[in-house]
Scaffold this active site. Structure first.
Site, PDB file in Angstrom:
ATOM      1  NE  ARG A 227      98.724 176.416  20.796  1.00 14.77           N
ATOM      2  CZ  ARG A 227      99.361 175.243  20.767  1.00 14.77           C
ATOM      3  NH1 ARG A 227     100.641 175.186  21.044  1.00 14.77           N
ATOM      4  NH2 ARG A 227      98.721 174.155  20.475  1.00 14.77           N
TER       5      ARG A 227
ATOM      6  CD  GLN B 131      96.769 164.645  13.917  1.00 12.62           C
ATOM      7  OE1 GLN B 131      97.846 164.978  13.445  1.00 12.62           O
ATOM      8  NE2 GLN B 131      95.671 164.607  13.190  1.00 12.62           N
ATOM      9  CG  ASN B 132      92.845 168.864  17.909  1.00 13.07           C
ATOM     10  OD1 ASN B 132      93.729 168.872  17.056  1.00 13.07           O
ATOM     11  ND2 ASN B 132      91.566 169.000  17.629  1.00 13.07           N
TER      12      ASN B 132
ATOM     13  CG  HIS C  18     100.296 165.232  18.869  1.00 12.60           C
ATOM     14  ND1 HIS C  18      99.908 165.850  17.704  1.00 12.60           N
ATOM     15  CD2 HIS C  18     100.910 164.081  18.487  1.00 12.60           C
ATOM     16  CE1 HIS C  18     100.258 165.095  16.666  1.00 12.60           C
ATOM     17  NE2 HIS C  18     100.850 164.013  17.124  1.00 12.60           N
TER      18      HIS C  18
ATOM     19  CB  CYS D  97     108.920 170.086  40.106  1.00 10.00           C
ATOM     20  SG  CYS D  97     108.398 168.564  40.880  1.00 10.00           S
TER      21      CYS D  97
ATOM     22  CB  CYS E 206     111.777 167.480  42.348  1.00  9.79           C
ATOM     23  SG  CYS E 206     112.036 167.552  40.577  1.00  9.79           S
TER      24      CYS E 206
ATOM     25  CB  SER F 206      97.139 169.395   7.169  1.00 14.97           C
ATOM     26  OG  SER F 206      98.054 169.152   8.217  1.00 14.97           O
TER      27      SER F 206
ATOM     28  CG  ASN G  38      90.121 169.154   5.765  1.00 12.83           C
ATOM     29  OD1 ASN G  38      90.112 170.382   5.682  1.00 12.83           O
ATOM     30  ND2 ASN G  38      91.156 168.485   6.256  1.00 12.83           N
TER      31      ASN G  38
HETATM   32  C1  BJW Z   1      88.911 172.326   8.872  1.00  9.49           C
HETATM   33  C2  BJW Z   1      88.271 173.427   9.365  1.00  9.49           C
HETATM   34  C3  BJW Z   1      86.949 173.252   9.693  1.00  9.49           C
HETATM   35  C4  BJW Z   1      90.228 174.028   8.981  1.00  9.49           C
HETATM   36  N1  BJW Z   1      86.370 172.076   9.524  1.00  9.49           N
HETATM   37  N2  BJW Z   1      88.320 171.155   8.705  1.00  9.49           N
HETATM   38  C5  BJW Z   1     107.769 160.142   8.827  1.00  9.49           C
HETATM   39  C6  BJW Z   1     108.021 160.885   7.697  1.00  9.49           C
HETATM   40  C7  BJW Z   1     108.451 162.197   7.796  1.00  9.49           C
HETATM   41  C8  BJW Z   1     108.643 162.805   9.017  1.00  9.49           C
HETATM   42  C9  BJW Z   1     108.385 162.068  10.135  1.00  9.49           C
HETATM   43  C10 BJW Z   1     107.950 160.755  10.036  1.00  9.49           C
HETATM   44  N3  BJW Z   1     107.776 160.287  11.294  1.00  9.49           N
HETATM   45  C11 BJW Z   1     108.063 161.273  12.170  1.00  9.49           C
HETATM   46  C12 BJW Z   1     108.442 162.369  11.494  1.00  9.49           C
HETATM   47  C13 BJW Z   1     108.832 163.697  12.093  1.00  9.49           C
HETATM   48  C14 BJW Z   1     107.650 164.508  12.558  1.00  9.49           C
HETATM   49  C15 BJW Z   1     106.735 164.822  11.364  1.00  9.49           C
HETATM   50  O1  BJW Z   1     105.733 164.197  11.143  1.00  9.49           O
HETATM   51  N4  BJW Z   1     107.076 165.846  10.617  1.00  9.49           N
HETATM   52  C16 BJW Z   1     106.238 166.261   9.490  1.00  9.49           C
HETATM   53  C17 BJW Z   1     106.081 167.767   9.518  1.00  9.49           C
HETATM   54  C18 BJW Z   1     106.835 165.733   8.212  1.00  9.49           C
HETATM   55  N5  BJW Z   1     106.915 163.812  13.578  1.00  9.49           N
HETATM   56  C19 BJW Z   1     107.299 163.821  14.834  1.00  9.49           C
HETATM   57  O2  BJW Z   1     108.309 164.419  15.177  1.00  9.49           O
HETATM   58  C20 BJW Z   1     106.480 163.055  15.844  1.00  9.49           C
HETATM   59  N6  BJW Z   1     107.344 162.208  16.566  1.00  9.49           N
HETATM   60  C21 BJW Z   1     107.698 160.991  16.113  1.00  9.49           C
HETATM   61  O3  BJW Z   1     107.176 160.466  15.166  1.00  9.49           O
HETATM   62  O4  BJW Z   1     108.742 160.435  16.808  1.00  9.49           O
HETATM   63  C22 BJW Z   1     109.493 159.406  16.163  1.00  9.49           C
HETATM   64  C23 BJW Z   1     110.349 160.020  15.061  1.00  9.49           C
HETATM   65  C24 BJW Z   1     110.936 161.253  15.243  1.00  9.49           C
HETATM   66  C25 BJW Z   1     111.696 161.824  14.197  1.00  9.49           C
HETATM   67  C26 BJW Z   1     111.844 161.154  13.001  1.00  9.49           C
HETATM   68  C27 BJW Z   1     111.248 159.919  12.833  1.00  9.49           C
HETATM   69  C28 BJW Z   1     110.490 159.344  13.884  1.00  9.49           C
HETATM   70  C29 BJW Z   1     105.867 164.002  16.857  1.00  9.49           C
HETATM   71  C30 BJW Z   1     104.864 164.888  16.256  1.00  9.49           C
HETATM   72  C31 BJW Z   1     104.329 165.861  17.288  1.00  9.49           C
HETATM   73  C32 BJW Z   1     103.444 166.882  16.622  1.00  9.49           C
HETATM   74  N7  BJW Z   1     103.299 167.943  17.456  1.00  9.49           N
HETATM   75  C33 BJW Z   1     102.478 169.060  17.024  1.00  9.49           C
HETATM   76  C34 BJW Z   1     102.803 170.233  17.925  1.00  9.49           C
HETATM   77  C35 BJW Z   1     102.221 170.032  19.242  1.00  9.49           C
HETATM   78  C36 BJW Z   1     102.493 171.260  19.933  1.00  9.49           C
HETATM   79  C37 BJW Z   1     101.324 172.058  20.257  1.00  9.49           C
HETATM   80  O5  BJW Z   1     100.163 171.782  19.976  1.00  9.49           O
HETATM   81  O6  BJW Z   1     101.701 173.009  20.817  1.00  9.49           O
HETATM   82  O7  BJW Z   1     101.125 168.712  17.016  1.00  9.49           O
HETATM   83  S1  BJW Z   1     102.768 169.603  15.377  1.00  9.49           S
HETATM   84  C38 BJW Z   1     101.149 170.137  15.073  1.00  9.49           C
HETATM   85  O8  BJW Z   1     100.721 169.397  13.926  1.00  9.49           O
HETATM   86  C39 BJW Z   1     100.325 169.654  16.269  1.00  9.49           C
HETATM   87  C40 BJW Z   1      99.200 168.987  15.565  1.00  9.49           C
HETATM   88  O9  BJW Z   1      98.594 168.027  16.449  1.00  9.49           O
HETATM   89  C41 BJW Z   1      99.817 168.390  14.352  1.00  9.49           C
HETATM   90  C42 BJW Z   1      98.861 168.061  13.255  1.00  9.49           C
HETATM   91  O10 BJW Z   1      98.280 169.194  12.743  1.00  9.49           O
HETATM   92  P1  BJW Z   1      96.774 169.167  12.246  1.00  9.49           P
HETATM   93  O11 BJW Z   1      95.912 168.842  13.424  1.00  9.49           O
HETATM   94  O12 BJW Z   1      96.634 168.315  11.074  1.00  9.49           O
HETATM   95  O13 BJW Z   1      96.534 170.696  11.946  1.00  9.49           O
HETATM   96  P2  BJW Z   1      96.826 171.539  10.595  1.00  9.49           P
HETATM   97  O14 BJW Z   1      96.818 172.963  10.966  1.00  9.49           O
HETATM   98  O15 BJW Z   1      98.012 171.032   9.899  1.00  9.49           O
HETATM   99  O16 BJW Z   1      95.592 171.220   9.655  1.00  9.49           O
HETATM  100  C43 BJW Z   1      94.301 171.686   9.954  1.00  9.49           C
HETATM  101  C44 BJW Z   1      93.332 171.040   8.974  1.00  9.49           C
HETATM  102  O17 BJW Z   1      92.023 171.425   9.330  1.00  9.49           O
HETATM  103  C45 BJW Z   1      93.547 171.471   7.516  1.00  9.49           C
HETATM  104  O18 BJW Z   1      93.476 170.309   6.684  1.00  9.49           O
HETATM  105  C46 BJW Z   1      92.349 172.391   7.236  1.00  9.49           C
HETATM  106  O19 BJW Z   1      91.921 172.318   5.870  1.00  9.49           O
HETATM  107  C47 BJW Z   1      91.315 171.800   8.148  1.00  9.49           C
HETATM  108  N8  BJW Z   1      90.280 172.717   8.624  1.00  9.49           N
HETATM  109  N9  BJW Z   1      89.210 174.505   9.374  1.00  9.49           N
HETATM  110  C48 BJW Z   1      87.132 171.049   9.011  1.00  9.49           C
HETATM  111  N10 BJW Z   1      86.226 174.315  10.136  1.00  9.49           N
HETATM  112 ZN    ZN Z   2     109.930 167.222  39.689  1.00 10.70          ZN
END
Ligand code: BJW
Ligand code: ZN
Length: 288
Positions: free
Chosen positions: A91, A125-126, A143, A192, A197, A236, A260
């Site tokens: 990536r 979030q990106n 993130h 590191c 370290c 999403s 979107n």
């Molecule tokens: C277009 C288009 C175009 C296409 N024009 N539009 C409460 C309830 C339930 C679960 C949880 C909660 N609180 C926390 C959680 C757990 C978890 C979570 O949310 N899980 C869900 C899956 C339910 N969250 C976490 O773990 C977070 N930590 C946290 O809250 O800590 C405290 C805690 C922990 C555990 C329990 C409770 C509390 C951390 C989240 C970290 C997210 N990390 C990622 C990966 C990063 C790694 C990486 O990049 O390598 O971040 S996940 C991934 O999803 C990435 C993104 O930033 C994130 C969001 O995705 P996004 O950006 O929405 O992308 P897509 O692909 O889903 O959607 C794309 C959209 O674009 C679509 O709608 C298309 O239609 C549209 N689109 N082309 C306009 N041209």
């Molecule tokens: Zn270190």
């Protein structure tokens, strides 16, 4: 019907159209943006789709048949750091070749043109850094960033744009391979450089189950609590806590407009919905 809603202080009142009917009228949004003092743009992977960066949950979202939840988590890194680094190496290299698109540029240009009359905050979030490369200055990266590393031992965070990040990763990370384990030894992954370290480096990214940085969340809270108009672009809205932000802003009186290609879970509640690729719709919304 028009009502006045007081925000922040008595002098900064803001107009809100009372009608709950959802609109796709650019002129109406522009009118509201004109009066806004604080604008938040919350972005997700969709804004970078037209730069060639795959979204997580759309076509190209799987890497070697694995979705992000299986790779972007601490236990995957503990079990096979080489595999997780291959995923991130792939990536990083893809994003290094990508360019900000018209959506990123429209936001950056809007912020620059309105530097004297509005505060524009991009909450993204990106992890691709494309907002900064487009020229946006006020960015909150929820993130993390693909081009930052964090030491697993001393926690030092450093910017690193090396390509490849280490010799062992050169030529690895192809999404088309069937390999679900890595041959790369841990000692050959990035480490590191501090003499006392030498810990294994990881991508400075918030993985599933990990807490977002408290300082980042504090800045986010301030921006969303002061927001008059919020644009929600290409997400999403299923990953928390970011998924909750538009609802929080809407409930506290902000105008929320979604951009979107398809409706997200929050769409019906929002004031505006502009369907289509954000590289087309954002320049329309943010031009003067
Ligand atoms: C277009 C288009 C175009 C296409 N024009 N539009 C409460 C309830 C339930 C679960 C949880 C909660 N609180 C926390 C959680 C757990 C978890 C979570 O949310 N899980 C869900 C899956 C339910 N969250 C976490 O773990 C977070 N930590 C946290 O809250 O800590 C405290 C805690 C922990 C555990 C329990 C409770 C509390 C951390 C989240 C970290 C997210 N990390 C990622 C990966 C990063 C790694 C990486 O990049 O390598 O971040 S996940 C991934 O999803 C990435 C993104 O930033 C994130 C969001 O995705 P996004 O950006 O929405 O992308 P897509 O692909 O889903 O959607 C794309 C959209 O674009 C679509 O709608 C298309 O239609 C549209 N689109 N082309 C306009 N041209
Ligand atoms: Zn270190």
């Amino acid at each position: 019907m028009i009502i006045f809603i007081g925000r922040h202080n008595k002098t900064s009142t803001f107009l809100k159209f009372c009608s709950k009917k959802q609109s796709s009228d650019f002129a109406k949004l522009k009118h509201l943006l004109k009066a806004a003092k604080q604008v938040v743009v919350l972005t997700g992977a969709g804004i970078s789709a037209e730069s060639g960066v795959p979204t997580f949950r759309g076509p190209g979202g799987l890497w070697r048949k694995l979705d992000a939840t299986l790779l972007a988590n601490p236990s995957a890194f503990r079990e096979d750091p080489g595999l997780v680094w291959e995923f991130y190496h792939y990536r990083r290299e893809l994003v290094l070749k990508a360019k900000p698109n018209a959506g990123h540029i429209a936001i950056a240009s809007y912020e620059a043109r309105h530097a004297s009359d509005k505060k524009v905050t991009v909450i993204t979030q990106n992890v691709d850094g494309l907002h900064a490369r487009a020229g946006t200055r006020n960015i909150i990266e929820l993130h993390g960033n693909l081009f930052k590393t964090r030491c697993t031992k001393c926690n030092e965070v450093l910017v690193n744009t090396d390509s490849p990040i280490c010799a062992a990763l050169a030529g690895t990370g192809s999404p088309n391979s069937d390999k679900l384990t890595s041959d790369i030894k841990e000692k050959d992954l990035p480490h590191c450089k501090k003499p006392d370290c030498g810990g294994l480096l990881r991508p400075h990214i918030v993985w599933f189950g990990e807490f977002l940085d408290p300082k980042t969340l504090e800045k986010t809270d301030i921006a969303i609590s002061q927001c008059n108009v919020c644009l929600v672009v290409g997400t999403s809205s299923i990953v928390y806590p970011a998924a909750a932000f538009p609802t929080v802003m809407s409930a506290s009186g902000s105008i929320v407009a979604e951009f979107n290609i398809e409706p997200s879970p929050g769409t019906p509640k929002f004031d505006f919905y502009f369907q289509g690729p954000s590289a087309t719709t954002l320049p329309q919304a943010l031009s003067d």
